[in-house]
Design a protein around this motif. Structure first.
Motif, PDB file in Angstrom:
ATOM      1  N   PHE A 187       0.815  -1.215   0.000  1.00  0.00           N
ATOM      2  CA  PHE A 187       0.000   0.000   0.000  1.00  0.00           C
ATOM      3  C   PHE A 187       0.853   1.271   0.000  1.00  0.00           C
ATOM      4  N   LEU A 188       2.107   1.129   0.424  1.00  0.00           N
ATOM      5  CA  LEU A 188       3.021   2.276   0.419  1.00  0.00           C
ATOM      6  C   LEU A 188       3.967   2.237  -0.777  1.00  0.00           C
ATOM      7  N   LEU A 189       3.638   1.416  -1.762  1.00  0.00           N
ATOM      8  CA  LEU A 189       4.565   1.165  -2.864  1.00  0.00           C
ATOM      9  C   LEU A 189       4.977   2.450  -3.577  1.00  0.00           C
ATOM     10  N   LYS A 190       4.018   3.299  -3.871  1.00  0.00           N
ATOM     11  CA  LYS A 190       4.334   4.531  -4.595  1.00  0.00           C
ATOM     12  C   LYS A 190       5.153   5.495  -3.742  1.00  0.00           C
ATOM     13  N   VAL A 191       5.089   5.308  -2.436  1.00  0.00           N
ATOM     14  CA  VAL A 191       5.863   6.166  -1.536  1.00  0.00           C
ATOM     15  C   VAL A 191       7.295   5.666  -1.422  1.00  0.00           C
ATOM     16  N   VAL A 192       7.461   4.375  -1.126  1.00  0.00           N
ATOM     17  CA  VAL A 192       8.802   3.850  -0.832  1.00  0.00           C
ATOM     18  C   VAL A 192       9.695   3.801  -2.063  1.00  0.00           C
ATOM     19  N   LEU A 193       9.121   3.888  -3.255  1.00  0.00           N
ATOM     20  CA  LEU A 193       9.931   3.842  -4.472  1.00  0.00           C
ATOM     21  C   LEU A 193      10.321   5.225  -4.975  1.00  0.00           C
ATOM     22  N   GLN A 194       9.883   6.262  -4.275  1.00  0.00           N
ATOM     23  CA  GLN A 194      10.239   7.624  -4.678  1.00  0.00           C
ATOM     24  C   GLN A 194      11.701   7.924  -4.345  1.00  0.00           C
ATOM     25  N   ASP A 195      12.291   8.816  -5.129  1.00  0.00           N
ATOM     26  CA  ASP A 195      13.697   9.176  -4.933  1.00  0.00           C
ATOM     27  C   ASP A 195      13.830  10.454  -4.109  1.00  0.00           C
ATOM     28  N   ASN A 196      13.410  10.379  -2.862  1.00  0.00           N
ATOM     29  CA  ASN A 196      13.682  11.482  -1.941  1.00  0.00           C
ATOM     30  C   ASN A 196      13.883  10.900  -0.551  1.00  0.00           C
ATOM     31  N   TRP A 197      14.484  11.687   0.330  1.00  0.00           N
ATOM     32  CA  TRP A 197      14.923  11.136   1.613  1.00  0.00           C
ATOM     33  C   TRP A 197      13.751  10.747   2.505  1.00  0.00           C
ATOM     34  N   ILE A 198      12.669  11.508   2.478  1.00  0.00           N
ATOM     35  CA  ILE A 198      11.523  11.184   3.327  1.00  0.00           C
ATOM     36  C   ILE A 198      10.955   9.814   2.954  1.00  0.00           C
ATOM     37  N   CYS A 199      10.819   9.559   1.661  1.00  0.00           N
ATOM     38  CA  CYS A 199      10.301   8.264   1.218  1.00  0.00           C
ATOM     39  C   CYS A 199      11.294   7.147   1.527  1.00  0.00           C
ATOM     40  N   LEU A 200      12.582   7.459   1.401  1.00  0.00           N
ATOM     41  CA  LEU A 200      13.610   6.483   1.784  1.00  0.00           C
ATOM     42  C   LEU A 200      13.480   6.143   3.264  1.00  0.00           C
ATOM     43  N   TRP A 201      13.269   7.156   4.094  1.00  0.00           N
ATOM     44  CA  TRP A 201      13.117   6.939   5.535  1.00  0.00           C
ATOM     45  C   TRP A 201      11.889   6.083   5.839  1.00  0.00           C
ATOM     46  N   VAL A 202      10.787   6.340   5.149  1.00  0.00           N
ATOM     47  CA  VAL A 202       9.568   5.556   5.368  1.00  0.00           C
ATOM     48  C   VAL A 202       9.813   4.087   5.023  1.00  0.00           C
ATOM     49  N   GLY A 203      10.386   3.848   3.849  1.00  0.00           N
ATOM     50  CA  GLY A 203      10.621   2.473   3.422  1.00  0.00           C
ATOM     51  C   GLY A 203      11.612   1.746   4.311  1.00  0.00           C
ATOM     52  N   ASN A 204      12.724   2.393   4.623  1.00  0.00           N
ATOM     53  CA  ASN A 204      13.740   1.748   5.455  1.00  0.00           C
ATOM     54  C   ASN A 204      13.234   1.501   6.873  1.00  0.00           C
ATOM     55  N   THR A 205      12.425   2.418   7.386  1.00  0.00           N
ATOM     56  CA  THR A 205      11.855   2.225   8.718  1.00  0.00           C
ATOM     57  C   THR A 205      10.879   1.056   8.729  1.00  0.00           C
ATOM     58  N   LEU A 206      10.174   0.870   7.629  1.00  0.00           N
ATOM     59  CA  LEU A 206       9.263  -0.270   7.521  1.00  0.00           C
ATOM     60  C   LEU A 206      10.039  -1.583   7.597  1.00  0.00           C
ATOM     61  N   TYR A 207      11.177  -1.647   6.924  1.00  0.00           N
ATOM     62  CA  TYR A 207      12.008  -2.855   6.977  1.00  0.00           C
ATOM     63  C   TYR A 207      12.606  -3.041   8.367  1.00  0.00           C
TER      64      TYR A 207
END
Length: 254
Positions: free
Chosen positions: A177-197
């Motif tokens: 559900f966060l796919l479009k967010v975690v694949l974005q090339d900016n630091w906030i989206c990187l933080w969201v995806g990495n925090t999820l992992y």
């Protein structure tokens, strides 16, 4: 498929040590009963899956009752395996749609998720836990320690199964559900995806700890939390610019 088990021995059946050795290599009961769908208690399995997310300690309170009634720490009802596999199949379809897979591609994707991600990783993890716990975490023998105070391989697989479900919800459902967010090339989206992992693997590690810590004959079970340090360290380093979601999903769906 031959896996280590701790099958109890009964003198009433007249079997010798060679028979016991043969039993110890039999497929665990939970796998041998996969075809007995009518005997599976899906209501209890659903209750367990719910509390594995809300209050996982409650799930492990039942292992004492199971040990007293069936003389084994491991569950013998494969209903939870069926439910998790069904959830994975649904997730595979959703991921297939997200990546524009054809209908025929859903089947190998679901097969890969169930067999490799869940079962095969479970066999490997259970073997590591079984070996490590019996070698390093057993309490010193004493007159108050039961003779069968050893970690069953099937119980180690149970621990993996229980710990896997919250990880599944994080990486197979929430990440979708966060796919479009975690694949974005900016630091906030990187933080969201990495925090999820980070949350997924930290929760998996904690679930492993809870499962083995529930056994009364194990000591130093806090050592099972030691992977949290490298996990958190890798997370901090990844925030410098390494997008875990992009890397993992790029490899997974290449």
């Amino acid at each position: 498929m031959m896996l280590p088990t701790n099958a109890p021995y009964s003198s009433e059946d007249g079997r010798g040590s060679s028979s016991r050795a043969s039993d110890s290599l039999r497929l665990p009961v939970i796998f041998r009963r996969l075809h007995r769908v009518q005997q599976m208690d899906f209501e209890v399995a659903l209750w367990q899956l719910t509390y594995l997310c809300l209050a996982p300690r409650r799930v492990y309170r039942n292992v004492y009752f199971h040990k007293q009634t069936k003389n084994t720490w491991a569950r013998d009802d494969p209903a939870i395996l069926v439910l998790i596999s069904a959830c994975i199949c649904v997730a595979a379809v959703l991921w297939g749609i997200a990546y524009s897979y054809s209908v025929l591609d859903f089947i190998p994707l679901a097969f890969k998720m169930i067999v490799r991600d869940f079962l095969l990783s479970g066999v490997i993890m259970a073997t590591i836990l079984w070996f490590t716990a019996n070698r390093l975490l057993l309490s010193p023998p004493s007159h108050s320690t039961p003779a069968d105070s050893r970690v069953e391989w099937a119980y180690a697989f149970d621990v993996h199964t229980n710990a896997f479900f919250p990880l599944f919800l994080a990486l197979y459902i929430a990440q979708l559900f966060l796919l479009k967010v975690v694949l974005q090339d900016n630091w906030i989206c990187l933080w969201v995806g990495n925090t999820l992992y980070l949350a997924a693997f930290a929760q998996y590690t904690y679930g492993i700890y809870l499962g083995l810590n529930a056994l009364p004959f194990l000591v130093r079970s806090e050592l099972l939390l030691s992977p949290l340090l490298p996990i958190f360290t890798a997370y901090i380093v990844s925030l410098l610019g390494f997008n875990i979601a992009q890397t993992v999903l790029g490899y997974y769906f290449q």
